[in-house]
Motif scaffolding. Structure first.
Motif, PDB file in Angstrom:
ATOM      1  N   ILE A 252       0.704  -1.257   0.089  1.00 21.13           N
ATOM      2  CA  ILE A 252       0.187   0.047  -0.010  1.00 21.13           C
ATOM      3  C   ILE A 252       0.894   1.272  -0.124  1.00 21.13           C
ATOM      4  N   LYS A 253       2.084   1.322   0.917  1.00 23.25           N
ATOM      5  CA  LYS A 253       2.820   2.457   0.698  1.00 23.25           C
ATOM      6  C   LYS A 253       3.296   2.792  -0.625  1.00 23.25           C
TER       7      LYS A 253
ATOM      8  N   ILE B  26       0.429   4.168  -2.741  1.00 17.81           N
ATOM      9  CA  ILE B  26       0.109   5.721  -2.514  1.00 17.81           C
ATOM     10  C   ILE B  26       1.093   6.594  -3.035  1.00 17.81           C
ATOM     11  N   GLU B  27       2.523   6.333  -2.874  1.00 19.04           N
ATOM     12  CA  GLU B  27       3.664   7.098  -3.373  1.00 19.04           C
ATOM     13  C   GLU B  27       3.391   7.268  -4.802  1.00 19.04           C
TER      14      GLU B  27
ATOM     15  N   ALA C 239       0.595   6.893  -6.785  1.00 16.40           N
ATOM     16  CA  ALA C 239      -0.499   8.023  -6.897  1.00 16.40           C
ATOM     17  C   ALA C 239      -0.174   9.358  -6.574  1.00 16.40           C
ATOM     18  N   VAL C 240       0.639   9.875  -5.574  1.00 16.07           N
ATOM     19  CA  VAL C 240       1.209  10.987  -5.426  1.00 16.07           C
ATOM     20  C   VAL C 240       1.878  11.555  -6.636  1.00 16.07           C
TER      21      VAL C 240
END
Length: 258
Positions: free
Chosen positions: A181-182, A185-186, A188-189
């Motif tokens: 998940i990390k 998220i990274e 996607a950012v």
């Protein structure tokens, strides 16, 4: 223009070095976040390799302290002393090259471009990653990272420059799978940041997007030398592929020379 991207912004220094080696120096600079730091340090008169040495020799993490509010994890206030060491005159007027730095007014949801007056606090605002660092209060308004809304601040230069060069330090490698998940998220950012970079690409005469830099973590300072080398290689290759850039040679008339 120099994009934000945390430690990946060190690639900007390598690219600046490549241009300087060919006698090409910018007449104006504009940057967000890490790009703003690179732009201001360079515009103040520090050479790219000297800035790299400063980064390597400085333990940046000791200048962050826990925030006791619910706005962020860390406070940036101790960074003021660090910047003051290398930017002893705290004013844009001390810069040898005019520079613009972008920050985001979080209350008004708008980008603000700073180019006059006090320098260090505005530089801190431009690199204030939301959630990680507590917003910077200036003149009654709260500011965070310029890359939130504009990670390639070309707008201040459009009417000032005949040739505009944009540099992005967040090129994403293609992946077959996201392992956790990390990573999701990274990625996607970074995709969101790149969207507001690529949407401004058409305003640039040249656009440098070194491949795969986003594989480096935003705080992966131990990779500083490797990232610098990647920027230097990308800048040198870009100049070789675009020989017309030699027309921009201006070392005899520029305030920052070898």
């Amino acid at each position: 223009m120099l994009s934000g991207g945390g430690v990946r912004g060190i690639a900007h220094l390598g690219i600046l070095q490549a241009f300087n080696e060919k006698g090409i120096y910018p007449d104006y600079l504009s940057g967000s976040s890490a790009g703003a730091i690179a732009a201001v340090m360079y515009a103040y008169g520090h050479k790219p390799e000297a800035i790299l040495d400063i980064i390597i020799q400085t333990n940046y993490f000791k200048f962050f302290r826990p925030s006791i509010s619910f706005k962020a994890l860390l406070k940036m206030d101790l960074l003021k002393g660090l910047f003051a060491k290398y930017l002893p005159v705290d004013n844009f007027s001390a810069l040898k090259i005019p520079a613009f730095i972008a920050a985001t007014n979080i209350q008004k949801s708008q980008t603000v471009y700073f180019s006059q007056g006090p320098l260090i606090k505005r530089l801190m605002a431009s690199s204030c990653i939301p959630g990680m660092f507590e917003p910077i209060l200036m003149e009654g308004s709260l500011y965070v990272d310029g890359g939130v809304l504009n990670n390639l601040p070309v707008e201040p230069l459009v009417d000032k420059c005949q040739t505009i060069i944009g540099i992005n330090c967040n090129n994403l490698p293609e992946l077959q799978d996201i392992g956790h998940i990390k990573g999701l998220i990274e990625r996607a950012v970074i995709m969101s940041m790149n969207y507001n970079v690529y949407s401004r690409k058409h305003k640039c005469d040249y656009f440098i997007d070194p491949p795969g830099l986003a594989r480096y973590g935003v705080l992966e300072i131990k990779k500083a030398t490797e990232i610098y080398a990647a920027g230097l290689a990308a800048g040198s290759a870009f100049i070789e592929q675009n020989p017309q850039l030699s027309a921009l040679k201006n070392e005899d008339f520029h305030p920052i020379k070898p």
